[in-house]
Design a protein around this motif. Structure first.
Motif, mmCIF file in Angstrom:
data_model
loop_
_atom_site.group_PDB
_atom_site.id
_atom_site.type_symbol
_atom_site.label_atom_id
_atom_site.label_comp_id
_atom_site.label_asym_id
_atom_site.label_seq_id
_atom_site.Cartn_x
_atom_site.Cartn_y
_atom_site.Cartn_z
ATOM 1 N N MET A 22 81.019 16.217 51.608
ATOM 2 C CA MET A 22 81.653 16.556 52.560
ATOM 3 C C MET A 22 81.418 18.239 52.764
ATOM 4 S SD MET A 22 84.862 14.225 53.054
ATOM 5 C CE MET A 22 85.403 14.258 51.473
ATOM 6 N N VAL A 23 80.705 18.736 53.726
ATOM 7 C CA VAL A 23 80.463 20.081 54.133
ATOM 8 C C VAL A 23 81.872 20.470 54.775
ATOM 9 C CG1 VAL A 23 79.210 21.937 55.358
ATOM 10 C CG2 VAL A 23 78.096 19.776 54.381
ATOM 11 N N PRO A 24 82.437 21.784 54.318
ATOM 12 C CA PRO A 24 83.565 22.087 55.075
ATOM 13 C C PRO A 24 83.558 22.808 56.100
ATOM 14 C CG PRO A 24 82.895 23.603 53.016
ATOM 15 C CD PRO A 24 81.945 22.394 53.310
ATOM 16 N N TYR A 25 83.262 22.233 57.255
ATOM 17 C CA TYR A 25 83.089 22.672 58.441
ATOM 18 C C TYR A 25 83.898 21.587 59.679
ATOM 19 C CZ TYR A 25 79.062 20.591 59.627
ATOM 20 O OH TYR A 25 77.928 19.471 59.981
ATOM 21 N N TYR A 26 83.991 22.065 60.856
ATOM 22 C CA TYR A 26 84.138 21.374 62.132
ATOM 23 C C TYR A 26 83.263 21.893 63.030
ATOM 24 C CZ TYR A 26 88.082 18.773 59.943
ATOM 25 O OH TYR A 26 88.952 18.165 59.138
ATOM 26 N N GLN A 27 82.940 20.988 64.076
ATOM 27 C CA GLN A 27 81.856 21.524 65.087
ATOM 28 C C GLN A 27 82.183 20.458 66.071
ATOM 29 O OE1 GLN A 27 77.894 21.654 64.349
ATOM 30 N NE2 GLN A 27 77.189 22.546 66.216
ATOM 31 N N TRP A 90 84.105 26.962 59.688
ATOM 32 C CA TRP A 90 84.439 26.666 58.298
ATOM 33 C C TRP A 90 85.692 26.328 58.000
ATOM 34 C CZ3 TRP A 90 79.749 25.495 56.442
ATOM 35 C CH2 TRP A 90 78.537 25.939 56.899
ATOM 36 N N TRP A 91 85.913 25.248 57.232
ATOM 37 C CA TRP A 91 87.494 24.890 56.968
ATOM 38 C C TRP A 91 87.394 24.399 55.329
ATOM 39 C CZ3 TRP A 91 91.508 25.563 59.893
ATOM 40 C CH2 TRP A 91 92.678 24.880 59.623
ATOM 41 N N PRO A 92 88.260 24.823 54.790
ATOM 42 C CA PRO A 92 88.207 24.606 53.215
ATOM 43 C C PRO A 92 88.740 23.097 53.204
ATOM 44 C CG PRO A 92 89.706 26.087 53.627
ATOM 45 C CD PRO A 92 88.934 25.869 54.846
ATOM 46 N N GLN A 125 83.584 6.822 63.905
ATOM 47 C CA GLN A 125 83.529 8.380 63.225
ATOM 48 C C GLN A 125 84.078 8.442 61.862
ATOM 49 O OE1 GLN A 125 84.700 11.660 65.779
ATOM 50 N NE2 GLN A 125 85.668 10.194 67.286
ATOM 51 N N SER A 126 84.573 7.252 61.355
ATOM 52 C CA SER A 126 85.143 7.294 60.342
ATOM 53 C C SER A 126 85.201 5.775 59.494
ATOM 54 C CB SER A 126 86.639 7.738 60.114
ATOM 55 O OG SER A 126 87.092 7.623 58.815
ATOM 56 N N SER A 127 85.121 5.620 58.195
ATOM 57 C CA SER A 127 84.890 4.336 57.417
ATOM 58 C C SER A 127 86.457 3.893 57.407
ATOM 59 C CB SER A 127 84.188 4.532 56.110
ATOM 60 O OG SER A 127 84.906 5.547 55.478
ATOM 61 N N SER A 135 85.340 16.814 57.182
ATOM 62 C CA SER A 135 84.531 17.837 57.999
ATOM 63 C C SER A 135 83.369 17.140 58.783
ATOM 64 C CB SER A 135 84.107 18.738 56.858
ATOM 65 O OG SER A 135 82.969 18.265 56.070
ATOM 66 N N GLY A 136 82.602 17.989 59.552
ATOM 67 C CA GLY A 136 81.678 17.522 60.165
ATOM 68 C C GLY A 136 81.464 17.708 61.873
ATOM 69 N N ASN A 137 80.806 16.903 62.646
ATOM 70 C CA ASN A 137 80.691 16.998 63.938
ATOM 71 C C ASN A 137 81.665 16.103 64.590
ATOM 72 O OD1 ASN A 137 78.495 18.969 63.649
ATOM 73 N ND2 ASN A 137 77.146 17.137 63.474
#
Length: 241
Positions: A22-27, A90-92, A125-127, A135-137
């Motif tokens: 998971m990439v630590p960001y929200y968009q 960015w969001w850790p 949007q989620s499993s 994180s993510g879009n």
């Protein structure tokens, strides 16, 4: 080396099986909405729409940690509204705080109407039901056309019905003055709320606490903390009231 490989390879396989890194960001992508009168199905101009992205904290998202972002927009003559969203922030993931799959929540209100609250849908949007990837879009998968119902025409009946709403989202949506300057992002919502409270005051029906906002701003200890905010509210009150 061979023993290390025997240990590491299953761990890699387990990681891949559990899911992608998971990439630590929200968009947030832009949100396009239409506001209609629930009875006439005609567009409502000047309705205030606020989107709030709330951060949940704890591995099981057990408590509210405040707003990640707030955005406000007014509906035009066709009832159209655009909330621009936001680019990557960015969001850790190790902060143990997340934006849940039901975010953002959207509140729609206009003076003389019943305030309505809409939640995002977490479908696809989620499993895991009710949870979003760390994180993510983010996309708005809720309703695109939002209906609001008019309150009664009689001012006294209107105010009493407004105060009697069992699920009025406004007192919980608008941040108090001691919660930083986030309230400046929803100044139009504050004014619409003030209109309804002021009406009750003129009728002699406003008793007890009216929520965090209907108050003379100069009497608070936080008036000078948010330049442009209090002055704007005072100027609008002078015009409206």
């Amino acid at each position: 080396m061979r023993k290390a490989a025997i240990i590491i390879m299953p761990l890699i396989a387990l990681t891949v099986w559990l899911g992608k890194p998971m990439v630590p960001y929200y968009q947030q992508s832009p949100i396009y909405l239409t506001i209609l009168d629930a009875d006439t199905q005609k567009p409502v101009q000047g309705a205030v729409v606020v989107a709030r992205w709330t951060v949940s904290k704890g591995w099981f998202q057990t408590y509210n940690a405040g707003a990640f972002e707030l955005q406000e927009a007014l509906s035009d003559s066709e009832g159209k509204v655009l909330l621009p969203g936001f680019d990557k922030r960015w969001w850790p993931w190790f902060s143990n705080s997340f934006i849940s799959a039901r975010q953002p929540e959207i509140v729609v209100f206009k003076y003389k109407y019943v305030p309505e609250r809409y939640m995002n849908s977490y479908d696809s949007q989620s499993s895991k039901p009710g949870l979003r990837d760390l994180s993510g879009n983010i996309e708005w998968k809720g309703k695109k056309t939002l209906n609001i119902s008019a309150l009664p025409d009689d001012p006294s009946t209107r105010f009493q019905k407004f105060m009697g709403l069992s699920r009025n989202p406004l007192p919980f949506l608008i941040p108090a003055l001691d919660q930083g300057c986030t309230w400046t992002k929803m100044k139009h919502m504050i004014i619409e709320y003030d209109k309804q409270m002021h009406e009750g005051e003129k009728l002699g029906l406003l008793k007890g606490s009216a929520g965090p906002w209907y108050m003379p701003p100069e009497k608070t200890a936080y008036s000078g903390d948010c330049p442009g905010g209090i002055e704007w509210i005072e100027a609008q009150r002078a015009v409206e009231f």
